[in-house]
Every structure is written in structure tokens, then in C-alpha cells.
Design a protein around this motif. Structure first.
Motif, PDB file in Angstrom:
ATOM      1  N   ALA A 176      41.167   8.679 -56.896  1.00  0.00           N
ATOM      2  CA  ALA A 176      41.201   9.085 -55.489  1.00  0.00           C
ATOM      3  C   ALA A 176      39.973   9.904 -55.124  1.00  0.00           C
ATOM      4  O   ALA A 176      39.375   9.727 -54.052  1.00  0.00           O
ATOM      5  N   VAL A 177      39.545  10.797 -55.985  1.00  0.00           N
ATOM      6  CA  VAL A 177      38.357  11.627 -55.718  1.00  0.00           C
ATOM      7  C   VAL A 177      37.120  10.753 -55.578  1.00  0.00           C
ATOM      8  O   VAL A 177      36.311  10.927 -54.654  1.00  0.00           O
ATOM      9  N   ILE A 178      36.941   9.789 -56.472  1.00  0.00           N
ATOM     10  CA  ILE A 178      35.776   8.893 -56.409  1.00  0.00           C
ATOM     11  C   ILE A 178      35.788   8.070 -55.130  1.00  0.00           C
ATOM     12  O   ILE A 178      34.763   7.917 -54.442  1.00  0.00           O
ATOM     13  N   ALA A 179      36.954   7.541 -54.779  1.00  0.00           N
ATOM     14  CA  ALA A 179      37.062   6.699 -53.581  1.00  0.00           C
ATOM     15  C   ALA A 179      36.806   7.501 -52.313  1.00  0.00           C
ATOM     16  O   ALA A 179      36.177   7.004 -51.362  1.00  0.00           O
ATOM     17  N   LEU A 180      37.234   8.744 -52.247  1.00  0.00           N
ATOM     18  CA  LEU A 180      37.055   9.560 -51.053  1.00  0.00           C
ATOM     19  C   LEU A 180      35.579   9.866 -50.810  1.00  0.00           C
ATOM     20  O   LEU A 180      35.128   9.914 -49.652  1.00  0.00           O
ATOM     21  N   ILE A 181      34.823  10.059 -51.844  1.00  0.00           N
ATOM     22  CA  ILE A 181      33.377  10.292 -51.684  1.00  0.00           C
ATOM     23  C   ILE A 181      32.700   9.071 -51.064  1.00  0.00           C
ATOM     24  O   ILE A 181      31.885   9.175 -50.145  1.00  0.00           O
ATOM     25  N   TYR A 182      33.080   7.889 -51.529  1.00  0.00           N
ATOM     26  CA  TYR A 182      32.504   6.652 -50.997  1.00  0.00           C
ATOM     27  C   TYR A 182      32.899   6.441 -49.536  1.00  0.00           C
ATOM     28  O   TYR A 182      32.081   6.067 -48.695  1.00  0.00           O
ATOM     29  N   VAL A 183      34.129   6.701 -49.217  1.00  0.00           N
ATOM     30  CA  VAL A 183      34.604   6.515 -47.844  1.00  0.00           C
ATOM     31  C   VAL A 183      33.874   7.432 -46.879  1.00  0.00           C
ATOM     32  O   VAL A 183      33.558   7.039 -45.749  1.00  0.00           O
ATOM     33  N   TRP A 184      33.577   8.629 -47.304  1.00  0.00           N
ATOM     34  CA  TRP A 184      32.886   9.570 -46.428  1.00  0.00           C
ATOM     35  C   TRP A 184      31.508   9.050 -46.019  1.00  0.00           C
ATOM     36  O   TRP A 184      31.051   9.266 -44.889  1.00  0.00           O
ATOM     37  N   ILE A 185      30.855   8.328 -46.904  1.00  0.00           N
ATOM     38  CA  ILE A 185      29.506   7.813 -46.619  1.00  0.00           C
ATOM     39  C   ILE A 185      29.546   6.654 -45.627  1.00  0.00           C
ATOM     40  O   ILE A 185      28.771   6.601 -44.670  1.00  0.00           O
ATOM     41  N   VAL A 186      30.458   5.722 -45.832  1.00  0.00           N
ATOM     42  CA  VAL A 186      30.459   4.505 -45.011  1.00  0.00           C
ATOM     43  C   VAL A 186      31.288   4.660 -43.734  1.00  0.00           C
ATOM     44  O   VAL A 186      31.226   3.809 -42.842  1.00  0.00           O
ATOM     45  N   GLY A 187      32.046   5.734 -43.614  1.00  0.00           N
ATOM     46  CA  GLY A 187      32.927   5.878 -42.451  1.00  0.00           C
ATOM     47  C   GLY A 187      32.199   5.929 -41.136  1.00  0.00           C
ATOM     48  O   GLY A 187      32.645   5.347 -40.132  1.00  0.00           O
ATOM     49  N   GLY A 188      31.043   6.641 -41.083  1.00  0.00           N
ATOM     50  CA  GLY A 188      30.307   6.757 -39.828  1.00  0.00           C
ATOM     51  C   GLY A 188      29.811   5.423 -39.306  1.00  0.00           C
ATOM     52  O   GLY A 188      29.807   5.182 -38.094  1.00  0.00           O
ATOM     53  N   ALA A 189      29.402   4.553 -40.228  1.00  0.00           N
ATOM     54  CA  ALA A 189      28.873   3.253 -39.789  1.00  0.00           C
ATOM     55  C   ALA A 189      29.964   2.372 -39.200  1.00  0.00           C
ATOM     56  O   ALA A 189      29.703   1.557 -38.308  1.00  0.00           O
ATOM     57  N   ILE A 190      31.187   2.546 -39.658  1.00  0.00           N
ATOM     58  CA  ILE A 190      32.273   1.693 -39.156  1.00  0.00           C
ATOM     59  C   ILE A 190      32.667   2.068 -37.731  1.00  0.00           C
ATOM     60  O   ILE A 190      33.059   1.221 -36.926  1.00  0.00           O
TER      61      ILE A 190
END
Length: 517
Positions: free
Chosen positions: A294-308
Motif C-alpha cells: 500500500a505504501v509503494i502504491a500510494l507514492i505512485y498514485v500521488w505522482i500520476v494523480g494530477g495528470a488524470i
């Protein structure tokens, strides 16, 4: 500070926060599924453990029965001793001592039918003995086989013990009673000497629920009756298990097996902390590994969230175009960015609703028009046919309306029609429908209504419509003719029902009263 916090929590979620929730929604179910599998495995293992322990309880019951049967067989053989027949009590005393040693019993007692002891191998032969009537003594004199008593205090030993007793008959008459007595410590030897599980306690209860033997605290608990909660659990079953509280307050599972011959119970208790520890051992890695993912996935989501987020806001203009061709109803959306799209879709939906309402309702009265009536009538027919329900259609025509139009003009006539529509709308339930067919004719659809209910509504309509109408300084009185058609009696289709109700209405006009098809 407080207002800032309120503003912060009142804000709608962003794409990033929603994606975090989405990731968690994927990881958590996976983790829960793994936890569920681990828990299922634990439950299977626990059930196997309980089944094995219950089998142990059965084995202990079998061992107890074998010891009882052996003692009963020795007692029956001893009762046939020639020394007993000849009254040679001294010789019989010696024989009784031998049987006592062979059966690992604690004493043998020979008594008169009155209960007066003659021989008791706990003491030397010839010692003066007391009168002793053990439990079930009266039944003993009538028995035709050995019987087993519950725990009681011996008259000579002054200690708790139980006995196997039988009457000795000669020529059909009871001349003696013969008893083998066993102290609880001998029965305790049947119980497991080593615990399979930490904190395990085993024991034996007599048929009244008194503790005869216990693997721990033998001297402390023997002779005490177990709590009523346990007696209630074991009184209606021959074996099983249930949660309980041990004597030291520890939650546990008690497993028991009842002897069909003696009705005594052997039991084993397993402390609940043993199961709790095994469950934690099964689940701890299942919890820690998904947490790391969950920690690894949350870091990735934070990066790509703005573009979506931008890709969603670009959908606003196309969404508005849909509003003119399709009905859409939306609640406030979860995402802050997507809420703008939602507002546009709600606006389009309101346009469609307005257009649809105008197409399905009478402009003057606001009641349903013929289009909406036909649609609802068709739907209700399908429903009634599927569920085998009844319904009714009321066709209403205003008597005297033409004279009002001719005398006072169309404006007054229109106001009168609106007043009639308001009164009709007040009569119908939320599940029913009032519609204007045109002119001064109206139809009411009564869903799931029988004939009696339809007539009751028709009477209310006639009464309400016939009440005077007051327009400033003008008072107008009219009446109504009502025809009733019922489904399925008066027709299977919408056209047939409307035709039957219309015909019944004209019959009402001719007869001057309420008519039904």
C-alpha cells in the motif's frame, strides 16, 4: 483556526485522494481475501483440533465405561460366592478383599436389605459397622442388575466416593446388597497425564453434574457441582463443545462426551488464548505484506494523480450535448473536478425532465395527459398480470360543465376544470394516477385496487366534485358521472378497460347513479 479546519473538511476530494482511495480499495480487499483464506485455514485447523479433542473425550468415556463394566462383572461373580450362600462372612470377607485388589477398587461392602453394613473391607473383619443407605438405595432393592451411584460421602471412610451396587437375591427375595466402592483418585488415573495444549484441563462429572475427577485441583474441586450454565449445555446432548469460563476466569472451549451406560460425562477444556495466539500467528504476515504494498502504491498514485484530473475536466462540453437527447439524474459527485461535469449533466437532465413533463401532462390542469396515462396503464397491466393483481380504471365526466362554459365563459370554465383537477389529485394515492382526457373528461388509474375500493373512491369523487365552487362572487355547482372498469374482469388491455369504463360512465349518466362495467 476552527473555520479553516471546517473549510478543509468541507472540500470535495481531489483526483489524487480518490485514486488513493481506489488503490486502497484494491489492496484492502486483496488483503482481506488473504486474511480470509488464512482465517479459513485457521478455522479448519481449529475444527480439526476440536474434533480430535472430542474424540479424546469419547476415548476417555470408553475407558471409564470399561472400568465400570469390569467392576460390575466382578460384583456379579462375587454375588454367587458359596460363602455368601452359606453365611460364611469371614471367608466372604477374604474373597471380597481379593476382588477389591483385582479391580483396583477401594472397598467392598456387604449389607443387609435395611442398609446395615455387615462387611466393609476398609476396616478389619468384625469391626462394628454403621447403617448406611447410599444414594438410589431404594431403587437398588428393586434393581435386577448392578447400578452406579453418583458421588456421595461414605459412612465409614467419611470421604467422597461412588459405588457400583447390586441386590443379592435368594428365592426371589433380597437377602443382601453388595457394593464395590471407588474413590475419585482412581478415576482420575483415567485422565490424560500430560496436556496436549497449554492450560488444558480434563475431568469427569457424575450424572448429576458433580465433579468426580479433575486433572488439576483434584482435592479442591472434587464433590463440587459445575455451574448451571455448563449443566444447561450438556443436559440435552450426548457430546459436543461450547464456549465457557474456566474456574480461574480464563475463557475456554469445553468439549464433552456422555456415557450412554452411566450418563457420566468426561470433558476437556482448551483455553481460548491458545486459539487467539494461533490466529495471530496465521494473520500477522497477511497484514504486514499488504501494508508494505500500500505504501509503494500510494507514492505512485500521488505522482500520476494530477495528470488524470485534466482529462476529466475536458469532458464537460461533450456531456452538455447529451442533455438534450437523454434523461440523466446525478447526485453530487465524489471528485471535486468531476463535480463540474456532474453539474453540467444535471443541467442537461433538468432540460430533458422539463420537456418530458410538458409532453406528458395537461397544460391547463397539470394532470397527466393521455400519453402518460397510456404508458402507466400499460406498465400497470404488465405488473398485474405478472403478480396476478387487480386494478381499476375510473372514467369521469362532468355533468353541467357545458352550461357553465356557455353562461360564464371559457375563463371560468378553465378555472373550474383546474379546481376539479385539484380535488381529483387530492383523492388519488401516490401510487395512483389522475389524468385529463380532454374537455371535461378525466380518468383515474387505481393500482392494485379491488371493486369495493374502486367504488369507495368513485363515491368520494362524486361527493367532492359535486361540492360548490366559489370564484370571488360566483358560486358554481356541477356533478359528475363515474364509470368503473376492473382488471381482469372487464378487459385485458388498456383500450378495453378505457372503453369499458367509458361505457359504464354513460350508463351512469343514463341511470343517474354510479355504474360499473
Amino acid at each position: 483556526m476552527k473555520s479553516k479546519l471546517m473549510m478543509f473538511f468541507s472540500k470535495k476530494p481531489t483526483i489524487r485522494s480518490s485514486l488513493i482511495s481506489l488503490v486502497m480499495a484494491c489492496i484492502i480487499p486483496a488483503g482481506l481475501a488473504e486474511a480470509g483464506l488464512a482465517y479459513h485455514s485457521f478455522r479448519v485447523e481449529q475444527q480439526q483440533l476440536l474434533d480430535d479433542t472430542l474424540a479424546t473425550a469419547r476415548a476417555l468415556t470408553g475407558a471409564l465405561d470399561r472400568q465400570m463394566l469390569a467392576a460390575q462383572g466382578a460384583l456379579v461373580a462375587l454375588a454367587t460366592s458359596p460363602a455368601l450362600t452359606s453365611g460364611d462372612h469371614r471367608t466372604f470377607y477374604d474373597q471380597a478383599k481379593e476382588v477389591q485388589d483385582q479391580q483396583q477398587a477401594d472397598n467392598v461392602v456387604l449389607s443387609e436389605p435395611s442398609g446395615q453394613q455387615i462387611i466393609n473391607t476398609l476396616v478389619s473383619y468384625g469391626t462394628a459397622l454403621p447403617m448406611s443407605r447410599s444414594p438410589r438405595f431404594d431403587k437398588l432393592l428393586e434393581a435386577d442388575r448392578p447400578i452406579i451411584t453418583d458421588l456421595f460421602i461414605g459412612a465409614v471412610s467419611k470421604e467422597p466416593h461412588f459405588s457400583i451396587q447390586m441386590p443379592v437375591r435368594r428365592s426371589g427375595r433380597v437377602v443382601y446388597t453388595l457394593t464395590i466402592g471407588i474413590f475419585p483418585k482412581r478415576i482420575a488415573e483415567i485422565l490424560p497425564r500430560q496436556n496436549t495444549y497449554p492450560g488444558q484441563v480434563s475431568g469427569i462429572l457424575d450424572s448429576s453434574g458433580v465433579i468426580v475427577a479433575r486433572s488439576k485441583g483434584q482435592d479442591q474441586y472434587v464433590g463440587k457441582t459445575v455451574p448451571s450454565e455448563i449443566l444447561d449445555q450438556v443436559s440435552h446432548r450426548d457430546e459436543g463443545y461450547f464456549p465457557t469460563i474456566m474456574a480461574d476466569g480464563t475463557p475456554a472451549i469445553l468439549l464433552f462426551s456422555r456415557s450412554p451406560a452411566t450418563h457420566w460425562i468426561t470433558y476437556l477444556t482448551i483455553p481460548q488464548p491458545f486459539f487467539t495466539q494461533k490466529l495471530w500467528d496465521s494473520l500477522k504476515w497477511v497484514i504486514l505484506i499488504p501494508l508494505l504494498f500500500a505504501v509503494i502504491a500510494l507514492i505512485y498514485v500521488w505522482i500520476v494523480g494530477g495528470a488524470i484530473a485534466k482529462s476529466i475536466t475536458d469532458l464537460i462540453t461533450p456531456a452538455l450535448a447529451l442533455g438534450y437527447g437523454q434523461k440523466i439524474e446525478l447526485q453530487p459527485l465524489y471528485l471535486r473536478e468531476a463535480d463540474e461535469v456532474g453539474k453540467a449533466l444535471v443541467e442537461a437532465s433538468s432540460i430533458l425532465r422539463a420537456a418530458r413533463h410538458e409532453a406528458q401532462h395537461d397544460k391547463l390542469t397539470g394532470l397527466a395527459n393521455r400519453t402518460l396515462l397510456d404508458e402507466r396503464l400499460q406498465q400497470q397491466l404488465v405488473w398485474c398480470k405478472q403478480k396476478q393483481l387487480s386494478m381499476a380504471v375510473l372514467y369521469i365526466d362532468l355533468d353541467g360543465f357545458k352550461a357553465v362554459n356557455d353562461s360564464h365563459g371559457h375563463e371560468v370554465g378553465d378555472r373550474l376544470l383546474c379546481s376539479v383537477a385539484s380535488r381529483l389529485g387530492a383523492i388519488v394515492a401516490s401510487s395512483d394516477l389522475a389524468a385529463r382526457m380532454g374537455g371535461d373528461e378525466f380518468v383515474i388509474l387505481l393500482t392494485e385496487s379491488n371493486a369495493a375500493e374502486a367504488r369507495e373512491v368513485a363515491d368520494k369523487i362524486i361527493h367532492l366534485v359535486s361540492a360548490p365552487y366559489h370564484f370571488e362572487d360566483l358560486t358554481i355547482s356541477i356533478s359528475a358521472s363515474v364509470g368503473i372498469a376492473k382488471f381482469p374482469d372487464d378487459g385485458p388491455t388498456a383500450q378495453a378497460l378505457l372503453g369499458a369504463a367509458d361505457e359504464a360512465m354513460y350508463a351512469d349518466k343514463r341511470n343517474g347513479r354510479l355504474a360499473a362495467a
